[in-house]
Design a protein around this motif. Structure first.
Motif, PDB file in Angstrom:
ATOM      1  N   ALA A 363     -16.911  -1.512  -4.839  1.00  0.00           N
ATOM      2  CA  ALA A 363     -16.331  -1.770  -6.166  1.00  0.00           C
ATOM      3  C   ALA A 363     -14.891  -1.297  -6.201  1.00  0.00           C
ATOM      4  O   ALA A 363     -14.009  -1.950  -6.778  1.00  0.00           O
ATOM      5  CB  ALA A 363     -17.158  -1.065  -7.238  1.00  0.00           C
ATOM      6  N   VAL A 364     -14.638  -0.159  -5.603  1.00  0.00           N
ATOM      7  CA  VAL A 364     -13.285   0.388  -5.571  1.00  0.00           C
ATOM      8  C   VAL A 364     -12.368  -0.514  -4.752  1.00  0.00           C
ATOM      9  O   VAL A 364     -11.258  -0.841  -5.177  1.00  0.00           O
ATOM     10  CB  VAL A 364     -13.309   1.824  -4.996  1.00  0.00           C
ATOM     11  CG1 VAL A 364     -11.912   2.273  -4.597  1.00  0.00           C
ATOM     12  CG2 VAL A 364     -13.925   2.775  -6.003  1.00  0.00           C
ATOM     13  N   GLN A 365     -12.878  -0.926  -3.590  1.00  0.00           N
ATOM     14  CA  GLN A 365     -12.060  -1.788  -2.726  1.00  0.00           C
ATOM     15  C   GLN A 365     -11.763  -3.111  -3.420  1.00  0.00           C
ATOM     16  O   GLN A 365     -10.667  -3.655  -3.306  1.00  0.00           O
ATOM     17  CB  GLN A 365     -12.782  -2.013  -1.394  1.00  0.00           C
ATOM     18  CG  GLN A 365     -12.671  -0.789  -0.491  1.00  0.00           C
ATOM     19  CD  GLN A 365     -13.549  -0.887   0.739  1.00  0.00           C
ATOM     20  OE1 GLN A 365     -14.666  -1.408   0.655  1.00  0.00           O
ATOM     21  NE2 GLN A 365     -13.062  -0.371   1.850  1.00  0.00           N
ATOM     22  N   ALA A 366     -12.776  -3.602  -4.172  1.00  0.00           N
ATOM     23  CA  ALA A 366     -12.591  -4.857  -4.899  1.00  0.00           C
ATOM     24  C   ALA A 366     -11.481  -4.737  -5.936  1.00  0.00           C
ATOM     25  O   ALA A 366     -10.860  -5.724  -6.319  1.00  0.00           O
ATOM     26  CB  ALA A 366     -13.893  -5.278  -5.564  1.00  0.00           C
ATOM     27  N   SER A 367     -11.237  -3.501  -6.402  1.00  0.00           N
ATOM     28  CA  SER A 367     -10.163  -3.297  -7.382  1.00  0.00           C
ATOM     29  C   SER A 367      -8.812  -3.178  -6.699  1.00  0.00           C
ATOM     30  O   SER A 367      -7.802  -2.925  -7.359  1.00  0.00           O
ATOM     31  CB  SER A 367     -10.406  -2.013  -8.190  1.00  0.00           C
ATOM     32  OG  SER A 367     -11.704  -1.975  -8.665  1.00  0.00           O
ATOM     33  N   GLY A 368      -8.822  -3.256  -5.387  1.00  0.00           N
ATOM     34  CA  GLY A 368      -7.552  -3.233  -4.657  1.00  0.00           C
ATOM     35  C   GLY A 368      -7.092  -1.853  -4.238  1.00  0.00           C
ATOM     36  O   GLY A 368      -5.956  -1.667  -3.818  1.00  0.00           O
ATOM     37  N   ILE A 369      -7.961  -0.879  -4.360  1.00  0.00           N
ATOM     38  CA  ILE A 369      -7.561   0.475  -3.938  1.00  0.00           C
ATOM     39  C   ILE A 369      -7.802   0.608  -2.438  1.00  0.00           C
ATOM     40  O   ILE A 369      -8.838   0.199  -1.926  1.00  0.00           O
ATOM     41  CB  ILE A 369      -8.371   1.537  -4.702  1.00  0.00           C
ATOM     42  CG1 ILE A 369      -8.069   1.432  -6.194  1.00  0.00           C
ATOM     43  CG2 ILE A 369      -8.055   2.927  -4.178  1.00  0.00           C
ATOM     44  CD1 ILE A 369      -8.819   2.419  -7.022  1.00  0.00           C
ATOM     45  N   ARG A 370      -6.842   1.232  -1.763  1.00  0.00           N
ATOM     46  CA  ARG A 370      -6.963   1.421  -0.323  1.00  0.00           C
ATOM     47  C   ARG A 370      -7.906   2.593  -0.036  1.00  0.00           C
ATOM     48  O   ARG A 370      -7.804   3.656  -0.655  1.00  0.00           O
ATOM     49  CB  ARG A 370      -5.585   1.711   0.275  1.00  0.00           C
ATOM     50  CG  ARG A 370      -5.600   1.830   1.797  1.00  0.00           C
ATOM     51  CD  ARG A 370      -4.203   1.599   2.369  1.00  0.00           C
ATOM     52  NE  ARG A 370      -3.299   2.682   2.063  1.00  0.00           N
ATOM     53  CZ  ARG A 370      -3.043   3.702   2.922  1.00  0.00           C
ATOM     54  NH1 ARG A 370      -3.628   3.750   4.096  1.00  0.00           N
ATOM     55  NH2 ARG A 370      -2.187   4.649   2.581  1.00  0.00           N
ATOM     56  N   VAL A 371      -8.814   2.373   0.892  1.00  0.00           N
ATOM     57  CA  VAL A 371      -9.724   3.440   1.309  1.00  0.00           C
ATOM     58  C   VAL A 371      -9.450   3.726   2.774  1.00  0.00           C
ATOM     59  O   VAL A 371      -9.483   2.810   3.599  1.00  0.00           O
ATOM     60  CB  VAL A 371     -11.200   3.025   1.127  1.00  0.00           C
ATOM     61  CG1 VAL A 371     -12.121   4.122   1.617  1.00  0.00           C
ATOM     62  CG2 VAL A 371     -11.479   2.678  -0.324  1.00  0.00           C
ATOM     63  N   ALA A 372      -9.139   4.993   3.072  1.00  0.00           N
ATOM     64  CA  ALA A 372      -8.894   5.389   4.457  1.00  0.00           C
ATOM     65  C   ALA A 372     -10.150   6.062   4.999  1.00  0.00           C
ATOM     66  O   ALA A 372     -10.501   7.159   4.568  1.00  0.00           O
ATOM     67  CB  ALA A 372      -7.700   6.338   4.532  1.00  0.00           C
TER      68      ALA A 372
END
Lengths: 1003, 182
Positions: A363-372
């Motif tokens: 869900a976070v990635q779908a919002s465009g937030i980068r996950v390292a």
């Protein structure tokens, strides 16, 4: 910067703005704010300084686990140090000040300690302050005391009131989150009485913040509905702002209600201590998020991920504009989603897991937030506020891969169930490796008197992190305690809770896992006490292998937060250093209270005039208004002397002694114990209780008697009067009435249960006045009503009658050596009788006298006093009282003990009189000096002073003392110690200084 | 004895309308029971209770102790009658009228005020009308009984009456209501 948001804020009332001050600066907040929320809303992230290094610290958490945001609250008589801003509700007029800095929070010279940190390693105090020994008392201790403690000590008397409340119920549920509510509801459905307590002002715990739905309702709505249902139950008491603080044996628990902390001055008690007696306890105490250990994790702006979203959702407070989330689990992604929804920026999520998380991450990635993924934080940049983070590989040693600017770091190292209350009374824990947490071991609960467990744990606290199992668990535990407490379980559906799917966390105890020493020595474990990863590793290296030793050596978990955030991380570091599994290292001991509670609440009403009950005789008020200088005697207050005009106490005593010897004195003797002993076996019984014979005392006569313990030591004395064939009245010492009454009952109930004897303590039924002096008889004859002549009422006789119309019993007994009557009247007439004596006695020179005069009069006569001449090691034979020990009786309490070789032996310290050669008064307790010294190099002694006074009658100092073989050494001069000066010479004499023939009393 | 009163969220009042006697005797004895019935027309109460006829009360203190409360004007006669009726039995009767003080705690929250001071369970379910108990009130001993649902009597020693009165007034202070009876 931190600020108030336009959206969110489920707990605040924007219609009610509040004004308060922090360090003198006026700030504003809203009704419903915690102080921490209000401060953040005013961009006040810096809230205090750490204990050891004076590091700038901001708020880290949002609840009771907060280690940093401790403040001085209130002023003067409303002052309290170390209040947690996170658990303090903001109110209008609140005054707060930060702690542990000089001269100011922003600029603190103590911060130099941080630069010196390599000189202040773990165990620094132990290493530094041990040498030289002599420095400890005069140099080290005063300095350490000066710097100890975060807050200031209160100086003014507390203005508030406090009270206790005893509550009885079958089930107590601690924690008002969804688990506690469900457990309470399930337990209440079984029909038992339930008490549900919640430490905050709000119900529902984390569920409303974390987006849980229950039976299709938003958690908040389900909470409100359930709460209303509980409130409608007759068998349920619900209480917010009330913390379940401690669990003790036998179903005893303490709860701490903060009634008026947020409404000071409204007349209500500030705190109420609930002393709960229940059969079963459910602790639904939730869980606490763990920090992650990376360099700079204490810089203001680094916060727990859950706290960040608490501030946004609950209080509409944004801790900062750009938040980097760092996590090892899925839950922290909720913070990112929450911040996004609030319109705030999340530049990066650092997930230490190489595989990352589940649905929430997507869900976070779908919002465009980068996950390292597989990354960690090498170091946080910033001083008094986070400015950015350096990112590294979690698997590495901290090489910086990139830098990200941010002003908040939201960290999550997983969750630790709050197992404190489960553990207080002995509940054991098991290590749950999958969830990386200690959770309660259901097979090893705290045990009650019946050997069965009496505490159960529900929900998060029981290791269930998802809301559906939380409610199922809570319902099951609620039913179980209801059943165990005697209720009837009925089938009921368990509400179905829904939340996001989560995948497993990966334990991260150090970030990055191979962090260099430089990084480890900036990675905080215990924020309040400044314990870092490097300190715990040093402790392990130096051999402190036990977690309890490592704790004390490093002070990990020893601050006011008791390691709520640091313990698990600390022991994980320790376990790694020792190369031992975490469960083998174990936890430190959890002790109540859960968080600090006020000392005043423990005292309750016992302060001021209620600090201690003062026993008052019927004449107490008269004494008080006639100059009484009070002395405490066995719970009573007795006049020591009655001061007249500008007299000193010593002058008053002297006047009273001379007046009583020459004219007439009155003593309020109502405090003397009076115990009626009656029955066919009463004589036999008293012959056992007293060393002398009481069975052969004739009705109408009195006899002085001694009581010993079964070890032969003199315990009490007093005059016994025989009332009739089967009845005796025993006088005891003032302090001894209850003790001797209990002593008699104990022997009658446990040993001589078949003897026909009844005992009643009538001490308080009677007022007793000693009418003493050469004019005593003249006064009583003037008052009239009964024959008090020597013929009708000789020495050591008693008679019933009336004096001036008041029913009385008059005893011809004397503790002064003078002609003396002790007259007992019903207590309600004591004051009238006393006033009548005073008035009628005026023409005979009557004056009241106090206990010091009583002591001098008796000492002049050589009469012993229990507690002066006796101290629990003295037998009657030591005091020349062999005459009062019956040789005829087969037995009495103490007889056999007195036959032991070292008791039945003249080679003891024995009672004598002592007269200084210069007429001075010996010091009380002074030792008689003997030749030589003992094995410890101390001077030998051969006796000690037991009573010593200036005798106004004889015009010189007199004393009694116990001296080795004293009675055989009459006339010998020995030396007594005198503090600060040369020893004093005193001659051994008879203890009877005055009227040795006893002619004055027997007239 | 002073008659004091305090109006808090319950009413505290001191009373001196009774004589009080302590009777030590076997309460299981039929002769003792008969003597009490004859003299006072009250049956011996069961453990944890008191029995009452008119203004005369018998309260259970222990298996061999009763507290007898008789209207003050009838006290002397009752004492003499009891002495006579018990004559020949193994007993001890003592007048303790002046040794003890009685306070009433009156109002809907009377039990709550008691619960602030005494560790006993004073709830209506466990301690209903007719109940009698000896307990501890803050730091002193006392006895308590339920006269009516909203009226409890507390008996303490006379020497600590000021302390107990102050305790009760403090516990009954308006604003300190607990409202937690279940």
């Amino acid at each position: 910067m931190s600020t108030r948001l336009a959206s969110h804020g489920r707990l605040i009332n924007r219609a009610r703005a509040l004004s308060f001050t922090f360090n003198g600066k006026v700030m504003s907040g809203f009704e419903g704010d915690s102080l921490a929320a209000s401060l953040l809303a005013n961009d006040q992230m810096l809230m205090g300084r750490s204990f050891k290094y004076h590091r700038p610290r901001g708020v880290l958490a949002s609840g009771g686990e907060e280690p940093n945001a401790l403040i001085n609250l209130g002023v003067e008589s409303g002052f309290e140090p170390n209040a947690r801003a996170t658990t303090t509700e903001t109110f209008s007029g609140l005054t707060a000040a930060s702690q542990n800095h000089f001269p100011s929070l922003e600029f603190d010279v103590g911060a130099i300690n941080s630069k010196l940190s390599r000189f202040l390693p773990a165990g620094f105090y132990y290493k530094m302050f041990i040498h030289p020994r002599s420095f400890w008392k005069h140099i080290y201790e005063p300095i350490i005391r000066h710097s100890a403690g975060l807050g200031k000590a209160p100086k003014a008397r507390d203005q508030d009131s406090y009270e206790h409340y005893y509550h009885h119920c079958e089930v107590m549920v601690v924690g008002g989150g969804i688990a506690g509510l469900q457990a309470a509801q399930s337990a209440a459905a079984t029909g038992v009485r339930v008490l549900l307590v919640e430490q905050t002002a709000h119900w529902g715990g984390r569920a409303p913040v974390d987006g849980v739905t229950i039976d299709g309702l938003a958690a908040e709505d389900w909470v409100a509905q359930t709460l209303a249902e509980l409130a409608a139950c007759d068998n349920v008491v619900i209480r917010n702002r009330t913390q379940g603080s401690g669990v003790y044996d036998h179903g005893y628990a303490l709860a701490y209600e903060r009634i008026a902390d947020h409404t000071p001055g409204d007349g209500r008690p500030r705190h109420r201590l609930w002393r709960v007696r229940c059969k079963q306890i459910v602790t639904a105490t939730g869980a606490i998020e763990r920090p992650l250990s990376f360099a700079g994790n204490d810089i203001p702006g680094v916060m727990l991920a859950s706290a960040v979203r608490d501030y946004v959702v609950n209080f509409a407070v944004s801790p900062g504009d750009r938040t980097v989330v760092v996590t090892n689990n899925d839950d922290a992604y909720r913070t990112a989603l929450c911040l996004l929804e609030a319109g705030l920026e999340v530049p990066l999520i650092v997930d230490a897991r190489p595989e990352g998380g589940g649905a929430l991450m997507e869900a976070v990635q779908a919002s465009g937030i980068r996950v390292a993924l597989g990354r960690g934080i090498a170091k946080v940049k910033g001083g008094k506020r986070v400015t950015g983070v350096q990112i590294c590989a979690q698997a590495g040693e901290g090489s910086v891969l990139e830098e990200v600017a941010c002003d908040v770091v939201a960290m999550s190292g997983g969750w630790s169930p709050v197992v404190h209350l489960w553990s207080h009374c002995g509940g054991k824990l098991i290590w749950d490796a999958d969830q990386a947490m200690f959770r309660p071991d259901p097979d090893q609960p705290p045990l009650g008197a019946d050997g069965a467990g009496f505490v159960k744990v529900a929900g998060l606290a029981n290791g269930h992190l998802r809301s559906a199992p939380v409610l199922e668990d809570a319902a099951e535990q609620g039913r179980a305690v209801g059943r165990a407490a005697g209720g009837k379980v009925q089938k009921a559906a368990v509400p179905a809770a829904m939340d996001a799917e989560e995948v497993a966390l990966s334990p991260v105890w150090l970030m990055p896992q191979g962090a260099s020493y430089a990084l480890r020595s900036k990675a905080w474990l215990d924020f309040q006490n400044d314990v870092k990863v490097s300190d715990v590793q040093l402790a392990a290296q130096e051999g402190f292998e036990s977690v309890e030793h490592a704790k004390r050596y490093t002070t990990l978990g020893m601050a006011t937060d008791q390691g709520k955030l640091s313990n698990i991380n600390g022991l994980a570091i320790l376990s790694k250093s020792l190369n031992a599994p975490i469960p083998d290292v174990g936890t430190t001991t959890f002790r109540p209270p859960y968080t600090p509670i006020s000392m005043a609440s423990l005292a309750g009403e016992a302060r001021g005039e209620l600090f201690q009950p003062v026993r008052k005789t019927p004449m107490h008020a008269w004494h008080d208004s006639h100059g009484a200088d009070w002395e405490p005697v066995g719970g009573w207050r007795r006049p020591y002397a009655y001061l007249r005009g500008s007299e000193t106490v010593a002058q008053a005593v002297e006047r009273e002694v001379i007046n009583t010897r020459e004219k007439l004195g009155f003593l309020d003797a109502s405090t003397l114990g009076k115990i009626i002993v009656k029955g066919p076996d009463a004589g036999k019984f008293l012959d056992m209780m007293y060393t002398n014979m009481m069975s052969n005392l004739q009705p109408g006569r009195c006899r002085y008697g001694l009581m010993c313990s079964e070890n032969g030591f003199l315990s009490d004395d007093g005059v016994v009067a025989r009332i009739d064939e089967q009845t005796w009245l025993c006088h005891t010492t003032s302090g001894g009435a209850d003790r001797i009454h209990a002593h008699m009952e104990e022997w009658l109930q446990t040993e001589w249960w078949d003897w026909k004897v009844w005992v009643v303590n009538v001490t308080e039924q009677l007022a007793q006045v000693a009418v003493v002096g050469p004019n005593a008889r003249k006064l009583l004859e003037k008052l009239g009503g009964m024959d008090v002549s020597a013929e009708r009422l000789p020495f050591m006789a008693w008679a019933d009658g009336t004096i001036a119309g008041i029913d009385c019993r008059a005893y011809r007994i004397s503790f002064s050596g003078e002609l003396s009557y002790e007259i007992a009247v019903p207590a309600n007439q004591g004051l009238v009788f006393w006033e009548m004596l005073m008035e009628a006695g005026a023409e005979f020179g009557a004056m009241p006298y106090g206990t010091e005069c009583l002591h001098i009069l008796r000492a002049e006569k050589g009469f012993i006093m229990i507690g002066d001449e006796t101290d629990g090691t003295v037998i009657p034979q030591d005091l020349g009282l062999s005459w009062a020990i019956s040789k005829k009786k087969d037995d009495f309490l103490g007889k056999r003990a007195q036959q032991r070789s070292f008791m039945d032996n003249p080679d003891r310290w024995q009672l004598v009189g002592l007269e200084t050669l210069d007429g001075s008064v010996l010091e009380d307790g002074a030792y008689a000096i003997a030749e030589g010294s003992n094995a410890n190099g101390q001077g030998n002694t051969q006796g000690r002073v037991t009573s010593t006074y200036y005798s106004p009658t004889l015009g010189k100092g007199i004393a009694m003392g116990l001296v080795h073989n004293g009675p055989e050494r009459m006339g010998e001069v020995i030396y007594f110690t005198k503090i600060g000066t040369n020893p004093v010479q005193a001659k051994i004499v008879s203890p009877v200084f005055y009227d040795p023939e006893g002619e004055k009393a027997n007239v | 004895m002073s008659e004091r009163e305090f109006q808090g969220y319950v009413t505290i009042r001191q009373h001196s309308d009774h004589s009080m006697f302590t009777l030590r005797a076997s309460l299981a004895s039929s002769k003792v029971k008969a003597a009490l019935k004859t003299c006072l027309n009250v049956a011996v109460p069961k453990r944890g209770t008191y029995a009452q006829t008119g203004e005369t009360l018998l309260a259970w203190m222990s298996p061999d102790e009763l507290l007898i409360m008789v209207p003050k004007d009838a006290g002397g006669a009752a004492f003499a009658a009891l002495e006579q009726a018990l004559d020949g039995l193994h007993y001890l009767l003592a007048d303790v009228s002046d040794a003890r003080v009685r306070f009433t705690i009156e109002g809907g929250s009377a039990r709550e005020v008691v619960a602030k001071l005494a560790p006993m369970d004073a709830s209506a379910a466990q301690f209903g009308v007719g109940s009698f108990a000896r307990s501890r009130f803050a730091q002193v001993a006392g006895a308590i009984f339920v006269e009516q649902e909203d009226r409890l009597s507390l008996i303490c020693f006379r020497s600590v009456q000021d302390y107990v009165f102050a305790l009760l007034c403090g516990a009954a202070k308006p604003g300190s209501e607990v409202r937690a009876q279940s």
